[in-house]
Structure formats: structure tokens, C-alpha cells
Design a protein around this motif. Structure first.
Motif: not given
Length: 391
Positions: A337-340, A185, A382, A389, A373, A343-344, A378-379
Motif C-alpha cells: 500500500t505504498r502507492s497513493d 489504503k 514519480a 526500479h 492515472l 492508485v490502489i 502520483a504519476n
């Protein structure tokens, strides 16, 4: 109505000239329905039913112009058999016009006022063997599979972490390994014992002070920093102590982000003081960060930009504490870098396309990067979490 597929070799040197003449006696290339470009960019135009318009020519031309290191490409035109009189010459002329090459073929770099090195390119293996003979210091790498972060340390503290030939090879190899890391990541690049990097080792420079050796060094380091710049993970340079000077500034500029501790000397493209210009691709990386106008100012003045001034200039992204700069850098990077990983990687690819491709090409590519994506693991996760948010 049948389908005719023709594959044409396109030479940048001869586009609009000899190459056009070479194909001008081909049978008419009829009603164009699609055009493909073999340059790593895949499909560049879809369903063009009646004519070769400026849009398709501009799109192909932009892709050709940004296919670094390529002198020849393959254009594949899929045509119907209805004769519209569109010949390969028309296609080449349209694309050449978009590239501005009809009046000035193969313009190339402007070398009117400089002593331009004309020596041959060398095989990377030869360069690696040559530079490996010059020891001193090392590059260490530590991966954390749990966080997806990798730490790269420039370790030559007796010389303010200046690069020996051996260290150049080791960084080259480290980047090669990270390119294969599918779950990575982020990357943090830092120097040992509280200093970032002072550029090239002057002892190495004195022993190899000739254009051929300089070209070898520039070749491997430009290659390495280009690949560092294009890694699919977020990259951060942590500037401390004596700062990022000379080649060290180039290393920092090739990263996505630059963090500086409060007491760091700063970042300085001080090459002019040594009678040279940036050798490791630094002109390109700096101009990408601050723009050509400001890059020229920083390079020509050889000034060392302090952290606070660097924030104003845009070359420094954040100032971190002197007490625990690496810990602060990790926390700063983790927030981005919290995303998978996938995704990054997509984020980086989309941003790189904006900077490296004309927008008419980058916009279609961006859609194709996004689509997989949407509805991906990951989507979906979520959506299941019903994420809110909040600030």
C-alpha cells in the motif's frame, strides 16, 4: 441524415422470447453506430458503423450476465436513419444467443437435487432490527489516517470470537463506513485475544434454527462480505490461535489476502460437520481463491488446512510470526500500500473487473481505469523523482 435514439427495456426472463415479440413490430432499427448499457458499466461498444456483429452482442451479453441482482436493463441504441432492416428483434436475438438463452430461457440456478428456499427477500432494515436483539461481543474499528490503514477487531473472546446477531450488524455498519473512506489504503481484519473467528455463535444458532432465520442471517452476511470483497482498499485477514473456522473461514476468504501465524490451527470450511453449507457467500469466495475443483474438496472434506498446507493450496498467502502477528501483518500490508490511494483503488477495480466481467468487457474497462492515472498527481511525482526500479 438524422439520428434516432431508442431506449429499450431488456428482460433477462423474456430475452429471445416474449420480450422479442413485444418489440418485433417496431420500425426498423437502422445502421448501428453505438450501443450503451445501463448497468453500471457505462459504454460497452463504440462505433459500430454497419451491422450488429457477434462482438457487440457478446460484450453486451457478458455485461448483462455479470450485472448482479439486475433482472431488467436498459439498452440505448443510437442509429442513423439509413434503413438496413436491423430490428429490435435482431438485436435481442443476437444478445440472447450470446447468453445461450434461445434454447434455454431463464435457466437460473440448478435446484433439481436440493430443497431450495423460496421465501421472499426481506428489507435490510428489517433484518438489522431482528438480528440486533441477539447481543454478545462487538466489532471495533480503528482508523489510522496517517498510514491509510484500518484495523477491524472481531471481539467475542469467550466464544472464540463467534458472531452474535449484534456483531453481524456492527460489521455490516463498519463496512458501510469504510466504503466512504476516500483516503483509505488497507484493512486488517483480526480476532481478539489471539484467535481469529469460529463462525456463528451457537447460542444464536440454536435460538434461530429455522430456514427463515437462516435466510435472514445469510442475507446480511452475504451482503456484508460482498461489499468487504469489493472495497477499493487492500484487505487482509490475520488468522491466529484456533484459526478461521466455519463462518470465520468465509470471512477470511472474502478478503484479498490471508496471513496465518505459525501456530494457528488454520482455516477450515467445516460447515459439513454442522449439516450445512457455507452461509455467508463462502462457496463463491473460496472458489474465487482456489478454483472450483479445490473448493469442492475443501468444503466436502471439512478439513482444517494448516498454514503450511494453506501456502501450497493457495488459500494462505504468507505465514507470520507468533510473537507479533499484527505488527507483521501491518508491515506486510504496508509493502503493498505504498502507492497513493487513487492508485490502489484503481488496482482493486481493475482486478475485480477481471474476476467479475468477461475479458472482452474487462479489457476496455481496464483501459479506462488506467487512463486518468497516466499524468495524474502520483504519476507526475514519480516521473519528477526519476524513480529507479531496484530489487
Amino acid at each position: 441524415m438524422g439520428i434516432v435514439i431508442r431506449t429499450l427495456r431488456v428482460s433477462k426472463v423474456h430475452m429471445g422470447g416474449a420480450q422479442e415479440d413485444r418489440h418485433s413490430d417496431c420500425s426498423p432499427m437502422q445502421d448501428c453506430s453505438a450501443m450503451f448499457l445501463e448497468s453500471g458499466n457505462g459504454l460497452v461498444c463504440n462505433k459500430h458503423p454497419h451491422r450488429l456483429c457477434d462482438d457487440i452482442a457478446n460484450t453486451v451479453a457478458a455485461s448483462l450476465d455479470t450485472a448482479a441482482g439486475r433482472d431488467t436493463w436498459t439498452l440505448m441504441c443510437v442509429m442513423t436513419t439509413q434503413d438496413t432492416g436491423v430490428t429490435p428483434a435482431h438485436i435481442f436475438r443476437s444478445i440472447a444467443k450470446s447468453l445461450g438463452m434461445l434454447k434455454k430461457q431463464n435457466k437460473g440456478p440448478d435446484t433439481r437435487y436440493v430443497n431450495y428456499y423460496t421465501g421472499p427477500e426481506e428489507d435490510m432494515k428489517t433484518i438489522v432490527l431482528s438480528l440486533s436483539e441477539y447481543g454478545g461481543g462487538n466489532i471495533t474499528m480503528e482508523k489510522d489516517e496517517a498510514t491509510g490503514l484500518v484495523m477491524i477487531c472481531i471481539n467475542n473472546p469467550q466464544k472464540r470470537n463467534a458472531f452474535s446477531g449484534k456483531m453481524m450488524v456492527e460489521l455490516h455498519n463498519a463496512v458501510t463506513e469504510i466504503e466512504k473512506w476516500k483516503t483509505g489504503k488497507g484493512l486488517i481484519l483480526y480476532g481478539a485475544e489471539g484467535h481469529f473467528c469460529s463462525g456463528g455463535d451457537l447460542s444464536f444458532a440454536r435460538e434461530n434454527c429455522n430456514p427463515h432465520a437462516g435466510f435472514q442471517m445469510a442475507t446480511i452476511m452475504t451482503n456484508t462480505l460482498h461489499r468487504l470483497h469489493n472495497l477499493p482498499i487492500m484487505t487482509v485477514a490475520v488468522i491466529e490461535g484456533a484459526g478461521a473456522l466455519g463462518g470465520g473461514a468465509e470471512l477470511a476468504a472474502a478478503c484479498d489476502f490471508r496471513l496465518a501465524s505459525k501456530s494457528a490451527a488454520g482455516i477450515g470450511f467445516v460447515h459439513g460437520r454442522m449439516g450445512i453449507i457455507p452461509a455467508w457467500g463462502g462457496v463463491t469466495w473460496l472458489a474465487d481463491v482456489v478454483g472450483c475443483h479445490k473448493a469442492l474438496d475443501l468444503i466436502s472434506s471439512s478439513q482444517i488446512v494448516t498454514p503450511s498446507k494453506g501456502i501450497q493450496t493457495g488459500i494462505i498467502d504468507a505465514i507470520i510470526s507468533d510473537d507479533n502477528p499484527l505488527d507483521d501483518a501491518k508491515e506486510w500490508l504496508k509493502a503493498r500500500t505504498r502507492s497513493d490511494p487513487e492508485v490502489i483503488h484503481a488496482m482493486k477495480a481493475a482486478i475485480r473487473n477481471v474476476t467479475e466481467l468477461a475479458y472482452k468487457t474487462s479489457l476496455p474497462v481496464e483501459r479506462r481505469i488506467f487512463a486518468p492515472l497516466w499524468g495524474g498527481p502520483a504519476n507526475k511525482l514519480a516521473l519528477q523523482r526519476n524513480v529507479k526500479h531496484k530489487l
